[in-house]
Design an enzyme around this catalytic site. Structure first.
Site, mmCIF file in Angstrom:
data_model
loop_
_atom_site.group_PDB
_atom_site.id
_atom_site.type_symbol
_atom_site.label_atom_id
_atom_site.label_comp_id
_atom_site.label_asym_id
_atom_site.label_seq_id
_atom_site.Cartn_x
_atom_site.Cartn_y
_atom_site.Cartn_z
ATOM 1 N N TYR A 158 -0.510 11.519 -15.440
ATOM 2 C CA TYR A 158 -0.857 10.402 -16.317
ATOM 3 C C TYR A 158 -2.357 10.403 -16.618
ATOM 4 C CZ TYR A 158 -1.970 5.599 -17.624
ATOM 5 O OH TYR A 158 -2.463 4.490 -18.263
ATOM 6 N N GLU A 171 -7.645 5.778 -14.607
ATOM 7 C CA GLU A 171 -7.065 6.990 -14.018
ATOM 8 C C GLU A 171 -7.735 8.263 -14.539
ATOM 9 O OE1 GLU A 171 -4.528 7.783 -11.616
ATOM 10 O OE2 GLU A 171 -5.113 5.776 -11.021
ATOM 11 N N SER A 177 -7.682 4.541 -19.574
ATOM 12 C CA SER A 177 -7.395 4.088 -18.209
ATOM 13 C C SER A 177 -8.428 4.572 -17.207
ATOM 14 C CB SER A 177 -6.025 4.636 -17.810
ATOM 15 O OG SER A 177 -5.829 4.536 -16.427
ATOM 16 N N LYS A 195 -4.190 10.775 -20.232
ATOM 17 C CA LYS A 195 -5.131 9.761 -20.749
ATOM 18 C C LYS A 195 -6.507 10.384 -21.017
ATOM 19 C CE LYS A 195 -3.158 5.741 -21.283
ATOM 20 N NZ LYS A 195 -3.004 5.196 -22.649
#
Ligand code: GDR
Length: 328
Positions: A154, A132, A130, A158
């Site tokens: 999160y 992110e 991601s 990841k």
């Protein structure tokens, strides 16, 4: 016979990927959570087809932390490709449930890699990573070499999973890859993600079923692409001669206001008349300047993002309008 195993098959990406692989002649196996009650919503059309369900498409109950069951399934199915899409994917929610987010997203990936490590014939493997992981990057756009600097639980999970895939590739010779995906949306997007929240609201407001839409941070900017195009990249990543990581993005950043303008504008509404904000939808920390550079995927995989964000907004609203009109 090419056989694929998809973790997270009942999600937005899993359902599009299952369709793509079935169309390419694969036998497709999907892992689903026993507790999930919406397991079939995005796959209903495939279940309803007796030439597909239990002929070319098979579902297996296994939570991503159930290593024993996953090992047993991998030994039995012997997939040639594994697409690892499962995980807790809501960034905002990860601040509320950081432990389970890391359990599923970070440790879930490591456990899968460990199971694969012991298989006599290791399938090719792709993990959905991601944007992110970049969090608040110093440079824009971001590519495969941009340093990770996640700012949400999160994103941290990841980042762990992404780096672990690299470690297994480099240390144990895995054909393991990361698709570092920027936001990708569709009419199958979960209703708590901002684009779908907007498209549903625009449709409901147009039909007189709702008056206002309450959002969080209106200053957000994202690189929004169309999910069916992103799963094409997943497949291409595993067909390439060598395993690698790829940024999958459009390369264009839009503000939430621009997305709202396109969504509401497509049904002749002015978003400013309907949108309000509530701090409860704000996050303790926000990623900034997230925009991807998909050059590596475009040049190496011959992949192209085609749908632009304003077009995407309009097609999502159109879908929601039709769905509400036919099912209420
Ligand atoms: P994101 O997607 O966090 O980028 O992660 P999301 O749609 O949740 O948020 C995008 C931006 O919109 C702002 N925002 C709101 N978001 C939500 N969900 N609800 C609101 O009411 C709202 N108001 C404003 C957010 O603050 C944010 O800035 C998605 C997920 O699919 C991840 O799993 C994936 O890895 C990344 O995209 C790439």
């Amino acid at each position: 016979m090419r056989k694929a195993l998809i973790t997270g098959i009942s999600g937005q990406d899993g359902s599009y990927l299952a369709e793509l692989l079935l169309a390419k002649g694969y036998e497709v196996h999907g892992l689903v959570r026993r507790s999930s009650n919406t397991v079939r919503a995005r796959l209903d059309h495939l279940f309803g087809d007796p030439t597909i369900y239990n002929q070319k498409l098979f579902l297996h109950y296994a939570d991503i932390d159930d290593t024993t069951t996953i090992r047993r399934l991998l030994i039995r199915i012997q997939p040639t490709e594994v697409y690892h899409l499962a995980g807790q994917s809501h960034v905002g929610a990860s601040f509320e449930i950081p432990e389970s987010t890391c359990e599923f997203t970070a440790m879930g990936t490591l456990r899968l890699l460990e199971v694969l490590r012991d298989l006599p014939e290791r399938p090719r493997m792709m993990q959905i990573s991601s944007s992110e992981i970049f969090g608040r990057p110093s440079d824009a756009p971001q590519d495969e070499s941009t340093p990770m600097n996640p700012v949400s639980p999160y994103g941290v999970a990841k980042a762990f999973a992404t780096q672990m895939v690299r470690v297994y590739r480099d240390s144990f010779g895995f054909f393991a890859c990361n698709a570092i995906c920027f936001n990708h949306e569709s009419p199958r997007r979960g209703e708590s993600f901002v684009t779908r929240k907007i498209s549903l609201a625009a449709a409901r407001i147009k039909l007189g079923l709702q008056k206002t839409l309450t959002l969080g941070n209106l200053d957000a900017q994202r690189d929004w692409g169309y999910a069916p195009e992103y799963v094409e990249a997943f497949w291409k990543i595993l067909q390439h001669d060598t395993p690698d990581d790829y940024v999958i993005a459009t390369g264009k950043s839009h503000t939430l206001g621009e997305f709202l303008e396109a969504a509401f504008g497509s049904v002749d509404l002015e978003w400013r008349d309907h949108v309000q904000t509530d701090p409860k939808y704000m996050r303790p920390a926000e990623s900034h300047r997230l925009v991807g550079n998909p050059k590596h995927a475009i040049e190496t995989l011959d992949w192209q993002p085609r749908t632009k964000a304003p077009e995407l907004a309009a097609l999502m609203v159109e879908h929601d309008l039709q769905a509400i009109r036919s099912h209420g």
